[in-house]
Every structure is written in structure tokens, then in C-alpha cells.
Enzyme design. Structure first.
Site, PDB file in Angstrom:
ATOM      1  CG  ASP A  38       9.023  -0.453   6.181  1.00 50.81           C
ATOM      2  OD1 ASP A  38       9.830  -1.133   6.921  1.00 50.81           O
ATOM      3  OD2 ASP A  38       8.310  -0.592   5.513  1.00 50.81           O
TER       4      ASP A  38
ATOM      5  CG  HIS B 199     -11.639  -0.429   9.022  1.00 47.85           C
ATOM      6  ND1 HIS B 199     -11.323  -1.117  10.370  1.00 47.85           N
ATOM      7  CD2 HIS B 199     -10.891  -1.029   8.057  1.00 47.85           C
ATOM      8  CE1 HIS B 199     -10.158  -1.919  10.089  1.00 47.85           C
ATOM      9  NE2 HIS B 199      -9.992  -1.585   8.740  1.00 47.85           N
TER      10      HIS B 199
ATOM     11  CB  ILE C 263      -0.820   0.019   1.282  1.00 51.52           C
ATOM     12  CG1 ILE C 263      -2.171  -1.283   0.905  1.00 51.52           C
ATOM     13  CG2 ILE C 263      -1.794   1.271   1.362  1.00 51.52           C
ATOM     14  CD1 ILE C 263      -2.673  -1.390   2.378  1.00 51.52           C
TER      15      ILE C 263
ATOM     16  CB  ALA D 154      -2.167   1.272   8.715  1.00 54.77           C
ATOM     17  NE  ARG D 155      -5.948  -3.986  11.538  1.00 53.73           N
ATOM     18  CZ  ARG D 155      -6.360  -4.169  10.052  1.00 53.73           C
ATOM     19  NH1 ARG D 155      -6.364  -2.806   9.384  1.00 53.73           N
ATOM     20  NH2 ARG D 155      -6.734  -5.330   9.741  1.00 53.73           N
TER      21      ARG D 155
ATOM     22  CD  GLU E  53     -11.980  -0.139  13.325  1.00 57.18           C
ATOM     23  OE1 GLU E  53     -12.434  -1.217  12.878  1.00 57.18           O
ATOM     24  OE2 GLU E  53     -11.077   0.568  12.964  1.00 57.18           O
TER      25      GLU E  53
ATOM     26  CG  ASP F  15     -11.051   3.650   6.299  1.00 51.65           C
ATOM     27  OD1 ASP F  15     -12.047   3.876   6.181  1.00 51.65           O
ATOM     28  OD2 ASP F  15     -10.680   2.251   6.332  1.00 51.65           O
TER      29      ASP F  15
END
Length: 339
Positions: free
Chosen positions: A198, A304, A179, A255-256, A285, A280
């Protein structure tokens, strides 16, 4: 021609008929399909026994699994209890980026090969991240609300009120998997400078600069999160990290939710340290009623749905079929999961 007893445990997104169509296109094999229809996303997923993000359907799977050699699912809870009821199972394909709904050590202990479908939603998630980023930069929800309220706010053209461009901005991507790489290509096309943090990447494509996370935060006008949630990345962006960012910068998370301290984020939005944010994913949630985030200024939010495209569902089926074909040929499937 070999006939393989196969369980399709699809849902209202990755449908059983999509999986059946993809598998039936394989050569030199026929399938004896057994189907279980799971309720997601009409019914939210959750923790089931020892696995996460699964539909609560252990009993349905237990009833359907005897005699099954291959199972393909997205949200099926393959717990130790379910795996105990599947003595003939040899391959389990999970139609998502990672098999969080599977007790992988228990599966491997029982001789079950587990595969996922990496990259199935990379296009959708990358495009959604870019859409949220642009929505936050130009404050689109606010502009729409003015029209809905019968206002014509030409005063928002004022220098202090108007938005920012991607062209010439510095965009920092935290995580450079499938992504993140797609987002990077789009950012370069817009004329942005792209930084990447990263620890698992040694080199990036031309035009991308690899930097340490703190350096990325200090230099970026926009920071977008694309890292996996692990014990090492949980809470990786908190108050201290947000304080490093340029005042007025934009923060995006598709992402999370566990990567980010949302209370610290709201504090930064209210103080002006962050100019805008877009999300998102969330720590809880659905987002609880009364959560501070719901009334924070300059926020773009979606529930999400970054990966929710029809192409994602079709791609999940095709990648799953590739995994099944590799298994039948005696090869390791793409997306092979180890304990």
C-alpha cells in the site's frame, strides 16, 4: 431547542427508520423529517447523469429537497440538477465509504458540506473476504456440489485434490485500509505470515511486513485485494502480475471489479497458474450470462454482498448521526469529503 428540516433518502438496506432512530437520539436538537424511499437493492443501482452507483431518483429528490437543511442518503443521486433544487441544503451525509453518487465539486461550490461514513462495512467486508478466502482454499463449492449430486467423494482426500491451510501460509493484502487491517488481524490469528502492499502506508502493526506489490505477488500463497478503485489502481492486477504469483496461488477480490483483469484471471485458472479464486465484485454487475468466469474452474463467487449485514446498516446510521452532531456543533464531521 433547534428544529432541523432533514431529508432521509434511505432504501431497503439502510432504512429510513434506522436513520431516524439514530438521529433522534441526538441531544438538544429535534428533527422535522421528510422521507424518500429508494428502491435499492431490489432495483440495481447504476450511473445517473454524472454520478455513479446511484438509484435513478432525481425527480423524487428534487421534489423533496426544498427547505431541507440536512440530507442523509445511501444511494440518492445528488447530481448538479438535484443540487440546483436544494438552495437550503447545508449538509449531505452519504451512508457509504465514498460519495460516488454525489457530484462533490458541485456540492462544495454551492456551500454544501459532504460527509461519508467510512468504516461502516469494514467488519462485514473483512469477514466476507476471509470466508471467501477459506472457501477457495478448501474448494467448498465443489465439495458441496458432490453431495448435491449424490456423490461421496472420499477420493478428494488425495494429496493432489485436497485443500490448503492458512496456518503457515503467506497472505498478501493489496491495500491496508480499514478492511485490509481487519483481514490482517484475522490472518495473524490463523498463523499466517502477512505481507501488505500500500503506497499510502508508512508503517504497519507488529507482525505485518510492508513490501512492494511485485514482491508481494511473488511471495504470497494467497493474494487478497482491498484497494480503492482510482485511475491509478484500475487494472492493477493483469496478466503480467498474475504471472508473478506462485503457481497454484489463490486470488481474492472483494474490493472493486475494476482492479483486476478477469479474462487474464480465467486464463490463469484454466492453465493452473492460479489454483483457485474468489470474487464478490466483477467488471460488469450483474455478471453477464455466458461470461467465461461462470464456468471457470475452482472459483467461489458471491453477488457483491460483502458488506450486507444488519450491523453494517445500523453502523451507517450511527456514523451518519455523528456527522450530523459534528455539523450542528460547528465542527468538521468524520468522513468530511473535499473536492
Amino acid at each position: 431547542m433547534r428544529t432541523v428540516k432533514t431529508l432521509l433518502a434511505g432504501d431497503h438496506f439502510v432504512r429510513n427508520e434506522l436513520l431516524a432512530t439514530a438521529l433522534s437520539a441526538l441531544d438538544e436538537v429535534s428533527f422535522d423529517f421528510r422521507e424518500v424511499s429508494l428502491p435499492w437493492p431490489l432495483t440495481p443501482y447504476g450511473r445517473v447523469a454524472e454520478v455513479d452507483e446511484a438509484s435513478d431518483a432525481e425527480d423524487q429528490l428534487i421534489e423533496a429537497l426544498p427547505g431541507i437543511e440536512i440530507a442523509v442518503t445511501q444511494m440518492g443521486p445528488f447530481t448538479e440538477r438535484v443540487l440546483d433544487a436544494a438552495p437550503d441544503l447545508k449538509l449531505l451525509v452519504v451512508c457509504r465509504g465514498g460519495p460516488v453518487n454525489v457530484n462533490v465539486p458541485a456540492a462544495i461550490k454551492r456551500g454544501v458540506v459532504v460527509a461519508s461514513t467510512p468504516g461502516r462495512n469494514a467488519v462485514a467486508a473483512a469477514e466476507h473476504a476471509v470466508a471467501l478466502m477459506m472457501g477457495a482454499l478448501r474448494n467448498l463449492p465443489r465439495l458441496q456440489r458432490t453431495l448435491e449430486q449424490g456423490e461421496w467423494r472420499s477420493d478428494l482426500y488425495a494429496y493432489d485434490e485436497c485443500g490448503l491451510e492458512l496456518d503457515g501460509s503467506t497472505v498478501g493484502l493489496v491495500g491496508y485500509g480499514a478492511i485490509g487491517q481487519r483481514v490482517a488481524r484475522v490472518m495473524l490469528a490463523f498463523g499466517a505470515e502477512v505481507l501488505v502492499a500500500d503506497p499510502f502506508v508508512d508503517e504497519a502493526t507488529d507482525g505485518i511486513e510492508l513490501v512492494a506489490l511485485d514482491d508481494l505477488l511473488r511471495r504470497s500463497d494467497v493474494v487478497s485485494l482491498h484497494a480503492r478503485l482510482t485511475d491509478q489502481t484500475r487494472g492493477m492486477i493483469g496478466a503480467d502480475q498474475i504471472a508473478l504469483m506462485r503457481r497454484g496461488a489463490v486470488l481474492v477480490n472483494t474490493a472493486r471489479g475494476g482492479l483486476l483483469d478477469y479474462d487474464a484471471t480465467v486464463d490463469a485458472l484454466e492453465s493452473g497458474q492460479l489454483g483457485a479464486a474468489a470474487f464478490d465484485v466483477f467488471p460488469s454487475e450483474p455478471v453477464p450470462a455466458g461470461a467465461r468466469l461462470l464456468t471457470a474452474p475452482n472459483v467461489v463467487m458471491t453477488p457483491h454482498l460483502a458488506g450486507a449485514t444488519r450491523q453494517t446498516a445500523l453502523r451507517a446510521g450511527s456514523i451518519a448521526a455523528e456527522a450530523v452532531a459534528a455539523y450542528l456543533a460547528g465542527k468538521d464531521p468524520v468522513g468530511l469529503v473535499s473536492a
